[in-house]
Each structure stands twice: as C-alpha cells, then as structure tokens.
Write an enzyme that holds these catalytic residues in place. Structure first.
Site, mmCIF file in Angstrom:
data_model
loop_
_atom_site.group_PDB
_atom_site.id
_atom_site.type_symbol
_atom_site.label_atom_id
_atom_site.label_comp_id
_atom_site.label_asym_id
_atom_site.label_seq_id
_atom_site.Cartn_x
_atom_site.Cartn_y
_atom_site.Cartn_z
ATOM 1 N N ASP A 308 6.591 2.977 -6.055
ATOM 2 C CA ASP A 308 6.452 1.890 -5.082
ATOM 3 C C ASP A 308 7.602 0.908 -5.298
ATOM 4 O O ASP A 308 8.381 1.036 -6.254
ATOM 5 C CB ASP A 308 5.078 1.226 -5.234
ATOM 6 C CG ASP A 308 4.580 0.616 -3.925
ATOM 7 O OD1 ASP A 308 5.425 0.224 -3.088
ATOM 8 O OD2 ASP A 308 3.358 0.521 -3.737
ATOM 9 N N GLU A 514 -1.214 -6.927 1.247
ATOM 10 C CA GLU A 514 -1.229 -6.756 -0.199
ATOM 11 C C GLU A 514 -1.909 -7.928 -0.907
ATOM 12 O O GLU A 514 -2.973 -8.392 -0.489
ATOM 13 C CB GLU A 514 0.179 -6.456 -0.707
ATOM 14 C CG GLU A 514 0.751 -5.193 -0.064
ATOM 15 C CD GLU A 514 2.018 -4.678 -0.696
ATOM 16 O OE1 GLU A 514 2.147 -4.700 -1.937
ATOM 17 O OE2 GLU A 514 2.900 -4.200 0.057
#
Length: 628
Positions: A308, A514
């Site tokens: 990521d 997020e």
C-alpha cells in the site's frame, strides 16, 4: 582467383545480413514466443538496477520521463486526487500517461511501465466519469451479474484515460462499522464478499476454463489488471480502528477474511495489495508466512504482490523510523512492487545495497521481477504500450449511467414503510399539491458520492463532477403540476405553515476516507437530527440516509413514517427517485447489521449478543411499474 571473388563476397554479405537479422531479433519482444520464454530471455538481459526499477512504483507527480528512463521505473500511480489537470479530459489523461510511458520505452530494454489508479466505485478520480455506488451498497444487491457489468464499464472508462491497472476490488470483510473504510466493504458476511469478486472478470475478462490456478489473466485492450485488497484481515481490526490490529485465531482469519482471496485467485486476479493492518500484532507488510508462505506457495498466486501507499514505511512506529529495516522486512516478506511513492531514490539505494551485501538474496529479486513481467506480458503491454483515444467516448457514457441507476435502485434498502403496515407511504404519489424536500444531502452531489470521489477524501458541492442529485431526480420524476419546495434545514413553523402533502428528508454522513472516517459515535451529521425532528414532527415524511455504513437512527425511527438506507449512491441520484416513486420496486436486503447503539459494537450476524435494530438480511419490498 577472380571467379571465386563474387561468390565469396556474396557469401560474406549473406552471413553479415544473417548476423544483423539475428541481432535484431529479440525473443522477449516476440509475442509468438511462450510467455515463460519471453520472461526468461528478458530477465537474463537485465541488470540489478533494471530489476530493482521494476519493483519501484512512484507517484505521477515525480514521474518525469527522464526519471523513468534513468531509474528504469516499473510502475506509476495516481494517488487519490492526483490528476494531470483540474477536470482533465480523456485526451489530457492519455497524453499525460503516454508521456511517462515514452520515458520507459526509451530505456535500453524498453520495458513498459504499468500505470495504476484507484477506481473503487467507477473511475472515481476522473471528472465526468460514471460514479457507481460504493461497495457497501453493491453488497445489498447480492447480484454478481450486475457487479460484473460494473467491472466491465469501469474497465472501459479507465482505458478511456489510457490507464491499464486499477487498485480494486476491495474485498475486506468489515466487521465493525466504526471503521472508516467500511463503505469499501461489500458486507460483514464473507459469502457475499466472495460473490462480489465477480467484478474481477468484469475488469479483467473471463479467465479461460483450462487456465492454471493462480495465473493472472487480462483479456485485451478493453480490460484492466485488477488488485484484490487489502491482504488480509483489514476489516477486522479492534474497534474498527484503521490500520490497527486484527485479533483473531488462524481459523477465524481463514474462515472470515481469507475466502474472497481464494475466489479472486481462481478468477485470475493479476495483483494483490497488502494491508496496513496487523494480525495478532504482526504487521501484514512484514508477514512472510502469510504473503509468501500462504498466498504465493499455498494458494499458488502467480501475479505480483504490491504494498500500500508507504506501506513498508509503516512497518515501524513511527513510520519511516528505520527505513532500511522496513525495506528488508517488506521485500523479504514477499512484496514484489513497492508503492514508495515519492522518495524513490532512497528505496532504490537501500534495496540495491542490501542485495549487494546479500542481506536480500537475488532469488527474491528475481521472483518479484518475474511476477511483474508476467503481468505486463499477460496484459499485452509490450505489444501495446501507448494508449490512444479509441475508448474516449466510454467516459461517463449514457449506457454506463443507466447501469449505475440500476445499481442504485437495487442497493436501496427500505427499512420502514408507514407507521402501520396498513398505511404505507411508499411508493410516494407523483401527483401532489406541494411537497417538501429537505436535508443536507438532498442537493449535494459530493455528499451522495462520498469519499474517493475526485479527491481522496471526497468533498461537498455540485461542481465536483457531472451527475444528478436526489433533489434533481425528484423534480425529474414528479408530475409537472406538483410543486417541489426545497429547504435544506427548515424550522417546524415553516413546515406546518406550508401544508405540504409529504416530505422527503435526505441526511447522513459527510464524505471521508480511511482514518478520517473512523468514528466512535456513528451519528448523523448536524443539522440532520434537527431536520428530522422539525419535518417529521409536522408532516408525513420519508427519511433517506446517505451514509457509508449504518448510523445511529433508533432515537428517530418512531417519528419517521418511512426510512430508506441509500448508502453512497454515486452520481446517479435518479435511481433513488425511481424507487421512491414506484417506477421500480424496493428489493435490497441489508448486507450489514443495523445496530441500535454503538455500545453493541462489534455485532455481526451469528453473534451470541445479536440484538439489532434491523437484522442482517432485512429489507421491505414494494412492487414497481417497471422491472430491472
């Protein structure tokens, strides 16, 4: 002697031509050669610098053509909101991607880079693209055929901008709605998430029946490489805290969070992204047993594993505290491509040094590069490295918007319809004297799209992209004689004095993504609760909740005549009005448990303490005039 001169000269000329021809023929550039032979031929020509370059993914902002050429960069990405120009056209995107690609093609070996982007509910970074409902709504549909069509449409819109790789789908199993990424998850139930992996053949194409398990598959120029994420357990963190620790037994991990990866791999997914989160205290970005031992060796995954954004940096706390250790731990765990994404020189220098010192074996580098090249060859990148405008008309096409409307219709869940079953409010009458539309989310395209829309966090307003708000859809749907009055937050006096036939109140959560979406209270944004009180206390009302997850609604349910969960429907608000007014029927069933109080969380179907406001699988139905 002279009589031999011409034949000898001819023979020498023939030999030199053959030598030139042989020198010009390069096996890895020959599409007729078996893929294994092409990979082997290319890798034997590559230097360490060229191999490490392939393992490096950098952000568009730092990906100048000379950087691509000098450091042999293997991949570029657009982070959330990273665009070549505000409201950039398909042509602007294609030109920007091609300019970067030309840098890669100018290298000694001409290995094309692969450009990736987050297309998590349609091509969501791009102005004028079709924005589909977020996964939390798509799970409600329980319709894999629809999800496959959404994958096909998304692939075409991504290809319209010259991009061949998407960081989707998210196959997290969200077990706690306090998690800020819960809207990226199809369901709390892994069986629904498994069904929704049908988006992968939509994005990549249908894998041939005789294909070997685990081998990546991308079927031509109208398809894109997909990425199953985030491996593994991202949806199970304690209290839903993003990037936190998932405390669960191996059996629990395998039975809840792993199954959708089996399905993704069987369907030929090209790449897998590792999760920021930890499993029982060990960072997934450093978990060799699960990345190499299980994903690569046990499940036979042959595509590449990608980190990521700054994922290896976050192996340490604080992030980047010991980057040399992070590089060693991440690459040794089995991560093949590192989403650096900005300080690429530091990554390249450290990894080069570690290989030269034999801290990381050359066999690990070769495994990574072999996997990356396999995906690139599979996609046809070597044959078609540069994009053109042949798909430009697919961006935001009417056909795709119609598909998005269908997805919206099927994703809505009717939670209440009338204060008594004998007096339903829905379907709403199209012909009425005067109706009220109220609420912060009624006329806000950005709010109904949510996070990961144009920008990373998303934003409010109607100028972010093109689409139809719920208010606009209501006006399009009612009878021409019906007066539609919009007041975002009316007081009770306004409502009572206007003698409305009924009201539609649209409230919910603001956009987020997020960690910014992590919540301990899960409340409707102010002034939503007061809007419900003021309107529903004075006139018959339907409340439409626009949110990325179940929110606290129990205190208001008794005052509400009808209640609809609309999730984050995207640009096609017309789909909401289609069902509210009875053109189509409600069919959606909750793919998430709707709690009474946050004190109950986490609470999922099958738990001993299961006592929801609306249970998993609940959803009232109505009949529509038309059928999808």
């Amino acid at each position: 002697m002279r009589r031999f001169l011409i034949p000898i000269t001819g023979f020498l000329l023939l030999c030199s031509l053959m030598a030139v021809s042989e020198a010009m023929y390069v096996k890895y550039k020959d599409p007729k050669q078996p893929m294994g032979a092409r990979i082997k031929d290319l890798m034997k020509r590559m230097t360490l610098a060229e191999k490490i370059g392939q393992m490096t993914q950098i952000e568009r902002m730092v990906a100048a053509p000379d950087v691509m050429k000098n450091y042999f960069i293997g991949s570029v990405l657009s982070g959330g909101g990273s665009v070549p120009a505000p409201k950039a056209s398909a042509a602007t995107w294609v030109n920007a991607v091609n300019e970067i690609q030309k840098g890669s093609l100018s290298t000694r070996l001409g290995i094309p880079m692969i450009y990736g982007i987050d297309a998590v509910h349609g091509h969501n970074n791009v102005y004028n693209a079709t924005i589909f409902p977020h996964n939390v709504g798509l799970g409600v549909t329980r319709d894999p055929a629809l999800i496959k069509k959404i994958g096909e449409a998304t692939a075409l819109e991504v290809r319209a901008t010259g991009i061949p790789y998407v960081f989707a789908p998210c196959i997290a199993v969200c077990r706690d709605p306090r998690w800020g990424r819960c809207y990226e998850s199809y369901s709390e139930d892994h069986t629904i998430v498994q069904k929704m992996t049908q988006i992968i053949p939509g994005l990549q194409g249908e894998i041939p029946a005789n294909a070997r398990k685990g081998v990546p598959f991308v079927d031509g120029k109208d398809k894109v490489a997909a990425c199953a994420k985030h491996y593994v357990g991202d949806g199970g963190t304690t209290r839903g805290i993003n990037e936190n620790n998932t405390v669960i037994s191996l059996e629990g991990l395998m039975s809840i969070h792993m199954p959708a990866y089996y399905d993704s791999i069987i369907k030929g997914v090209a790449t897998v992204m590792v999760s920021y989160s930890s499993w029982n205290g060990q960072k997934m970005h450093a978990n060799q047993a699960l990345v190499t031992g299980y994903l690569k060796n046990k499940l036979k995954f042959k595509g590449f594993v990608i980190s990521d954004w700054e994922g290896i940096d976050r192996i340490t706390s604080p992030p980047h505290a010991n980057y040399s250790y992070s590089v060693q731990a991440g690459v040794s765990a089995g991560i093949d491509m590192i989403m650096v994404p900005n300080n690429f020189m530091e990554f390249i220098n450290i990894l080069t040094d570690q290989v030269n010192k034999k801290i990381i074996p050359m066999s690990r580098i070769d495994d990574a590069v072999r996997r990356i090249l396999r995906v690139k060859f599979t996609m046809g990148l070597f044959e078609n490295p540069l994009a053109d405008l042949s798909f430009a008309n697919q961006l935001g096409s009417q056909e795709h918007r119609e598909l998005a409307k269908e997805a919206v219709r099927k994703s809505l869940v009717l939670l209440k319809n009338g204060k008594s079953a004998s007096k339903p409010l829905i379907p709403l009458p199209k012909k009425a004297l005067k109706i009220l539309v109220a609420g912060s989310h009624a006329d806000n395209l950005g709010y109904q799209c949510g996070g990961w829309t144009i920008t990373w966090q998303g934003q409010g307003g109607n100028d972010i992209t093109s689409g139809t708000t719920i208010l606009g859809a209501i006006k399009n749907t009612v009878h021409p004689s019906t007066q539609v009055v919009y007041n975002e937050n009316p007081d009770a006096n306004f409502v009572t004095s206007n003698k409305f036939s009924y009201a539609v109140v649209v409230v919910g959560e603001p956009p987020y993504a997020e960690t910014n979406g992590d919540s301990t209270n899960l409340t409707i944004s102010e002034p939503g609760p007061s809007t419900i009180e003021n309107v529903c206390g004075a006139v018959r009302c339907v409340v439409v909740i626009v949110s990325g997850r179940p929110v606290v609604i129990e205190p208001y349910v008794s005052k509400i005549d009808a209640l609809v969960a609309a999730w984050l429907p995207g640009t096609e608000g017309q789909g909401v009005a289609d069902v509210l007014f009875g053109d189509y029927g409600f069919t959606g069933k909750l793919a998430r448990t709707w709690f009474k109080s946050v004190d109950q969380l986490p609470m999922n179907v099958g738990d001993d303490h299961y006592d929801p406001l609306f249970p998993f699988g609940f959803g009232l139905t109505t009949k529509g005039v038309k059928k999808d």
